[in-house]
Structures are given as structure tokens and as C-alpha cells.
Design a protein around this motif. Structure first.
Motif, PDB file in Angstrom:
ATOM      1  N   ILE A  78       5.767  13.470   2.462  1.00 30.20           N
ATOM      2  CA  ILE A  78       4.500  12.531   2.130  1.00 30.20           C
ATOM      3  C   ILE A  78       4.655  12.349   0.674  1.00 30.20           C
ATOM      4  CG2 ILE A  78       2.956  13.721   3.926  1.00 30.20           C
ATOM      5  CD1 ILE A  78       1.802  15.393   1.816  1.00 30.20           C
ATOM      6  N   GLY A  79       3.984  11.295   0.108  1.00 31.60           N
ATOM      7  CA  GLY A  79       3.895  10.829  -0.920  1.00 31.60           C
ATOM      8  C   GLY A  79       3.849   9.236  -1.047  1.00 31.60           C
ATOM      9  N   GLY A  80       3.394   8.955  -2.220  1.00 30.60           N
ATOM     10  CA  GLY A  80       3.251   7.258  -2.670  1.00 30.60           C
ATOM     11  C   GLY A  80       4.487   6.558  -2.673  1.00 30.60           C
ATOM     12  N   TYR A  81       5.040   6.573  -1.432  1.00 26.74           N
ATOM     13  CA  TYR A  81       6.520   5.783  -1.573  1.00 26.74           C
ATOM     14  C   TYR A  81       6.848   4.690  -2.351  1.00 26.74           C
ATOM     15  CZ  TYR A  81      11.224   5.692   0.322  1.00 26.74           C
ATOM     16  OH  TYR A  81      12.742   5.586   0.410  1.00 26.74           O
ATOM     17  N   ALA A  82       5.882   3.696  -2.063  1.00 31.07           N
ATOM     18  CA  ALA A  82       6.040   2.325  -2.766  1.00 31.07           C
ATOM     19  C   ALA A  82       5.743   2.530  -4.257  1.00 31.07           C
ATOM     20  CB  ALA A  82       4.967   1.364  -2.117  1.00 31.07           C
ATOM     21  N   SER A  83       4.846   3.314  -4.676  1.00 31.14           N
ATOM     22  CA  SER A  83       4.818   3.869  -5.927  1.00 31.14           C
ATOM     23  C   SER A  83       5.615   4.533  -6.718  1.00 31.14           C
ATOM     24  CB  SER A  83       3.259   4.466  -6.056  1.00 31.14           C
ATOM     25  OG  SER A  83       3.065   4.715  -7.515  1.00 31.14           O
ATOM     26  N   LEU A  84       6.354   5.259  -6.100  1.00 31.04           N
ATOM     27  CA  LEU A  84       7.675   5.943  -6.440  1.00 31.04           C
ATOM     28  C   LEU A  84       8.629   5.313  -6.774  1.00 31.04           C
ATOM     29  CD1 LEU A  84       7.658   9.158  -3.927  1.00 31.04           C
ATOM     30  CD2 LEU A  84       7.164   9.174  -6.412  1.00 31.04           C
ATOM     31  N   ILE A  85       9.009   4.108  -5.908  1.00 34.62           N
ATOM     32  CA  ILE A  85       9.850   3.141  -6.320  1.00 34.62           C
ATOM     33  C   ILE A  85       9.805   2.149  -7.407  1.00 34.62           C
ATOM     34  CG2 ILE A  85      11.430   1.223  -4.917  1.00 34.62           C
ATOM     35  CD1 ILE A  85      10.867   3.039  -2.616  1.00 34.62           C
ATOM     36  N   THR A  86       8.390   1.694  -7.148  1.00 30.31           N
ATOM     37  CA  THR A  86       7.993   0.506  -8.181  1.00 30.31           C
ATOM     38  C   THR A  86       7.612   0.940  -9.360  1.00 30.31           C
ATOM     39  OG1 THR A  86       5.982   0.322  -7.213  1.00 30.31           O
ATOM     40  CG2 THR A  86       7.513  -0.838  -6.063  1.00 30.31           C
ATOM     41  N   LYS A  87       7.060   2.374  -9.553  1.00 28.41           N
ATOM     42  CA  LYS A  87       6.323   2.976 -10.603  1.00 28.41           C
ATOM     43  C   LYS A  87       4.869   2.212 -10.989  1.00 28.41           C
ATOM     44  CE  LYS A  87      10.307   5.161 -12.452  1.00 28.41           C
ATOM     45  NZ  LYS A  87      11.082   5.083 -11.212  1.00 28.41           N
ATOM     46  N   LEU A  88       4.529   1.518 -10.046  1.00 24.86           N
ATOM     47  CA  LEU A  88       3.212   0.893  -9.969  1.00 24.86           C
ATOM     48  C   LEU A  88       2.057   1.517  -9.347  1.00 24.86           C
ATOM     49  CD1 LEU A  88       4.180  -2.728  -8.961  1.00 24.86           C
ATOM     50  CD2 LEU A  88       3.649  -2.105 -11.159  1.00 24.86           C
ATOM     51  N   PRO A  89       0.940   1.302  -9.778  1.00 29.73           N
ATOM     52  CA  PRO A  89      -0.146   2.340  -9.170  1.00 29.73           C
ATOM     53  C   PRO A  89      -0.262   2.432  -7.536  1.00 29.73           C
ATOM     54  CG  PRO A  89      -1.098   1.180 -11.137  1.00 29.73           C
ATOM     55  CD  PRO A  89       0.240   0.567 -10.742  1.00 29.73           C
ATOM     56  N   ASN A  90      -0.629   3.456  -7.095  1.00 36.90           N
ATOM     57  CA  ASN A  90      -0.469   3.715  -5.695  1.00 36.90           C
ATOM     58  C   ASN A  90      -1.724   2.871  -5.159  1.00 36.90           C
ATOM     59  OD1 ASN A  90       0.257   5.161  -3.285  1.00 36.90           O
ATOM     60  ND2 ASN A  90      -1.628   6.173  -3.628  1.00 36.90           N
ATOM     61  N   GLN A  91      -1.339   2.480  -3.909  1.00 41.73           N
ATOM     62  CA  GLN A  91      -2.698   1.770  -3.340  1.00 41.73           C
ATOM     63  C   GLN A  91      -2.918   2.625  -1.920  1.00 41.73           C
ATOM     64  OE1 GLN A  91      -0.323  -2.112  -2.987  1.00 41.73           O
ATOM     65  NE2 GLN A  91      -2.392  -2.917  -3.706  1.00 41.73           N
ATOM     66  N   ILE A  92      -2.546   3.607  -1.713  1.00 47.30           N
ATOM     67  CA  ILE A  92      -2.800   4.316  -0.511  1.00 47.30           C
ATOM     68  C   ILE A  92      -3.273   5.750  -0.604  1.00 47.30           C
ATOM     69  CG2 ILE A  92      -2.015   5.128   1.857  1.00 47.30           C
ATOM     70  CD1 ILE A  92      -0.065   2.616   1.559  1.00 47.30           C
ATOM     71  N   TYR A  93      -4.335   6.177   0.034  1.00 44.72           N
ATOM     72  CA  TYR A  93      -4.776   7.420  -0.317  1.00 44.72           C
ATOM     73  C   TYR A  93      -4.060   8.428   0.681  1.00 44.72           C
ATOM     74  CZ  TYR A  93      -9.272   5.980  -2.629  1.00 44.72           C
ATOM     75  OH  TYR A  93     -10.150   5.372  -3.502  1.00 44.72           O
ATOM     76  N   GLN A  94      -3.779   9.406   0.415  1.00 42.80           N
ATOM     77  CA  GLN A  94      -3.132  10.541   1.385  1.00 42.80           C
ATOM     78  C   GLN A  94      -3.960  11.811   1.253  1.00 42.80           C
ATOM     79  OE1 GLN A  94       1.104  11.044   0.703  1.00 42.80           O
ATOM     80  NE2 GLN A  94       1.570   8.662   1.340  1.00 42.80           N
ATOM     81  N   GLN A  95      -4.896  12.299   2.447  1.00 37.05           N
ATOM     82  CA  GLN A  95      -5.809  13.295   2.162  1.00 37.05           C
ATOM     83  C   GLN A  95      -5.366  14.037   3.479  1.00 37.05           C
ATOM     84  OE1 GLN A  95      -9.693  12.159   4.035  1.00 37.05           O
ATOM     85  NE2 GLN A  95     -10.620  13.617   2.623  1.00 37.05           N
ATOM     86  N   ALA A  96      -5.461  15.472   3.478  1.00 37.53           N
ATOM     87  CA  ALA A  96      -5.270  16.690   4.411  1.00 37.53           C
ATOM     88  C   ALA A  96      -6.319  16.309   5.461  1.00 37.53           C
ATOM     89  CB  ALA A  96      -5.138  17.856   3.559  1.00 37.53           C
ATOM     90  N   LEU A  97      -5.907  16.476   6.548  1.00 33.19           N
ATOM     91  CA  LEU A  97      -6.914  16.629   7.650  1.00 33.19           C
ATOM     92  C   LEU A  97      -7.042  18.093   8.142  1.00 33.19           C
ATOM     93  CD1 LEU A  97      -6.161  13.290   9.647  1.00 33.19           C
ATOM     94  CD2 LEU A  97      -8.050  14.085   8.233  1.00 33.19           C
ATOM     95  N   THR A  98      -6.027  18.858   7.521  1.00 31.75           N
ATOM     96  CA  THR A  98      -6.216  20.281   8.208  1.00 31.75           C
ATOM     97  C   THR A  98      -5.579  21.225   6.645  1.00 31.75           C
ATOM     98  OG1 THR A  98      -3.770  20.116   8.749  1.00 31.75           O
ATOM     99  CG2 THR A  98      -5.466  20.016  10.379  1.00 31.75           C
ATOM    100  N   ASP A  99      -5.628  22.242   6.717  1.00 34.33           N
ATOM    101  CA  ASP A  99      -4.939  23.002   5.470  1.00 34.33           C
ATOM    102  C   ASP A  99      -3.252  22.771   5.714  1.00 34.33           C
ATOM    103  OD1 ASP A  99      -7.164  23.990   4.689  1.00 34.33           O
ATOM    104  OD2 ASP A  99      -7.015  26.143   5.384  1.00 34.33           O
ATOM    105  N   CYS A 100      -2.562  22.444   4.707  1.00 32.57           N
ATOM    106  CA  CYS A 100      -1.362  22.089   4.800  1.00 32.57           C
ATOM    107  C   CYS A 100      -0.489  22.973   3.519  1.00 32.57           C
ATOM    108  CB  CYS A 100      -1.088  20.687   4.374  1.00 32.57           C
ATOM    109  SG  CYS A 100      -1.805  19.436   5.209  1.00 32.57           S
ATOM    110  N   LYS A 101       0.725  23.421   4.364  1.00 33.18           N
ATOM    111  CA  LYS A 101       1.737  24.005   3.330  1.00 33.18           C
ATOM    112  C   LYS A 101       2.801  22.960   2.983  1.00 33.18           C
ATOM    113  CE  LYS A 101       3.742  27.798   4.672  1.00 33.18           C
ATOM    114  NZ  LYS A 101       4.254  28.833   5.351  1.00 33.18           N
ATOM    115  N   LEU A 102       2.847  22.860   1.725  1.00 34.61           N
ATOM    116  CA  LEU A 102       3.857  21.635   1.151  1.00 34.61           C
ATOM    117  C   LEU A 102       4.854  22.638   0.448  1.00 34.61           C
ATOM    118  CD1 LEU A 102       1.327  19.347  -0.255  1.00 34.61           C
ATOM    119  CD2 LEU A 102       2.381  19.443   1.810  1.00 34.61           C
ATOM    120  N   LEU A 103       5.963  21.603   0.080  1.00 33.68           N
ATOM    121  CA  LEU A 103       7.082  22.086  -0.878  1.00 33.68           C
ATOM    122  C   LEU A 103       7.080  20.835  -1.573  1.00 33.68           C
ATOM    123  CD1 LEU A 103       9.618  23.851   1.428  1.00 33.68           C
ATOM    124  CD2 LEU A 103       8.323  24.729  -0.449  1.00 33.68           C
TER     125      LEU A 103
END
Length: 196
Positions: A78-103
């Protein structure tokens, strides 16, 4: 970390040297249900491998109406892929619908490894190709298919998700109202009942 290694090796096998360098960049993190990995307006710097959980990606319009774009089911990135590439502000929210374990890792640090780890660069390219194909498929479905066909595809692509998240999230993803979704479900249930 074993899930992450397995995920990368399914994209393309990584050498032990590449894996040793890559694994040092990831730190465990938890995302509680309702928390955001990234919001609109933030510039993305991190990418996360989701070992466990469900995350939704969505837009919010000027009237604060939300449109679900995608559901991320572990294991995945997961991640703001377009923002990572362009370095422009992210346009999409990413929200947990359950508790999540991330690396979580810094995206620039991963890209810096591409110079010395060509197998890792290849894995990054394969992952980007997957994202592109997925995005195009979804756009075609929204334009060309009726809501019932889109719902059938949703059930195939996300088995068991319907039992884990609210119906209004599914309706938003399908581009219909919860009432329309309820009607489709009743119609399909009746059709199944008649065919048995």
C-alpha cells in the motif's frame, strides 16, 4: 518478514544479498481500524507491505462524498504510488478497515538499492506492471459493465470480503447506492435459489 520475502520471490527471485539489504529498510508498524496510512494532500514518502488486514483507497469530493477506488487485502503493498513517483501531493486516502500489521519502508531508500540490486529493480517493475493492469481492468469494468456484472467480479476477486466490511463500502466501490446493492443481492439470491 517471511511473508515479504515470499511476496518478492513470487514477483522475481531475489538474491540473498539483495534481500539482506532490502529487509533492513522495513520497520514493523500497526495501523488501527479507522486510521489512515496516507491522506489527501500529503506527499507520500513511505511504502508499506501489509502482512495482515484490509485497507480501502478512496477519493472524497467537494461535498464530502466518498468513492471507494480499491480494496487492499493482505499480503500486498500500500502507499500513495502516484505521489511517490511524481513527488506531488497525494489525492487518495488509504484507511484501515480492520487492524493492520505493516512493514514500512522509505520509498527513496528502496529505489536507491536499484543501482546495485538489479533483481530488486526488476521486482519493482513487475509490481508496477501489476498495478497498471489492475487499474486498466477496473476502469474498463466501471465503464462497460452493468452493476450486477461488477458485483459478480467483486465477489470473485474479493472472496469473504463481503463478510468483513460494511455494505456501503462495497456499494461505493461498485459505483452504486447501498439500496441498489441490496436489490442486486436479493435478485442473485433468488436466481440461485431457483436454479437449485
Amino acid at each position: 518478514m517471511s511473508e515479504l520475502k515470499k511476496f518478492f520471490n513470487q514477483l522475481t527471485p531475489l538474491s540473498d544479498e539483495s534481500w539482506d539489504k532490502l529487509s533492513l529498510l522495513f520497520t514493523p508498524k500497526t495501523l488501527k481500524k479507522g486510521e489512515y496510512f496516507i491522506k489527501e494532500g500529503q506527499t507520500a514518502k513511505e511504502i508499506a507491505f501489509m502482512e495482515n488486514g484490509i485497507v480501502r483507497a478512496f477519493y472524497r469530493n467537494n461535498e464530502a462524498v466518498e468513492y471507494n477506488k480499491h480494496f487492499f487485502i493482505s499480503p500486498c503493498f500500500i502507499g500513495g504510488y502516484a505521489s511517490l513517483i511524481t513527488k506531488l501531493p497525494n489525492q487518495i486516502y488509504q484507511q484501515a478497515l480492520t487492524d493492520c500489521k505493516l512493514l514500512v519502508a522509505n520509498y527513496t531508500a528502496i529505489k536507491e538499492l536499484y543501482q546495485s540490486c538489479h533483481d530488486l529493480e526488476r521486482a519493482g517493475r513487475v509490481l508496477a506492471e501489476h498495478f497498471f493492469v489492475q487499474k486498466e481492468k477496473r476502469e474498463i469494468e466501471l465503464v462497460l459493465l452493468d452493476s450486477e456484472s461488477r458485483y459478480e467480479i467483486f465477489l470473485k476477486e474479493f472472496p469473504h470480503l463481503e463478510q468483513q466490511i460494511p455494505q456501503y463500502h462495497i456499494a461505493s466501490y461498485l459505483g452504486i447506492t447501498p439500496t441498489q446493492l441490496s436489490r442486486i443481492r436479493k435478485r442473485m439470491s433468488r436466481a440461485r435459489h431457483l436454479s437449485t
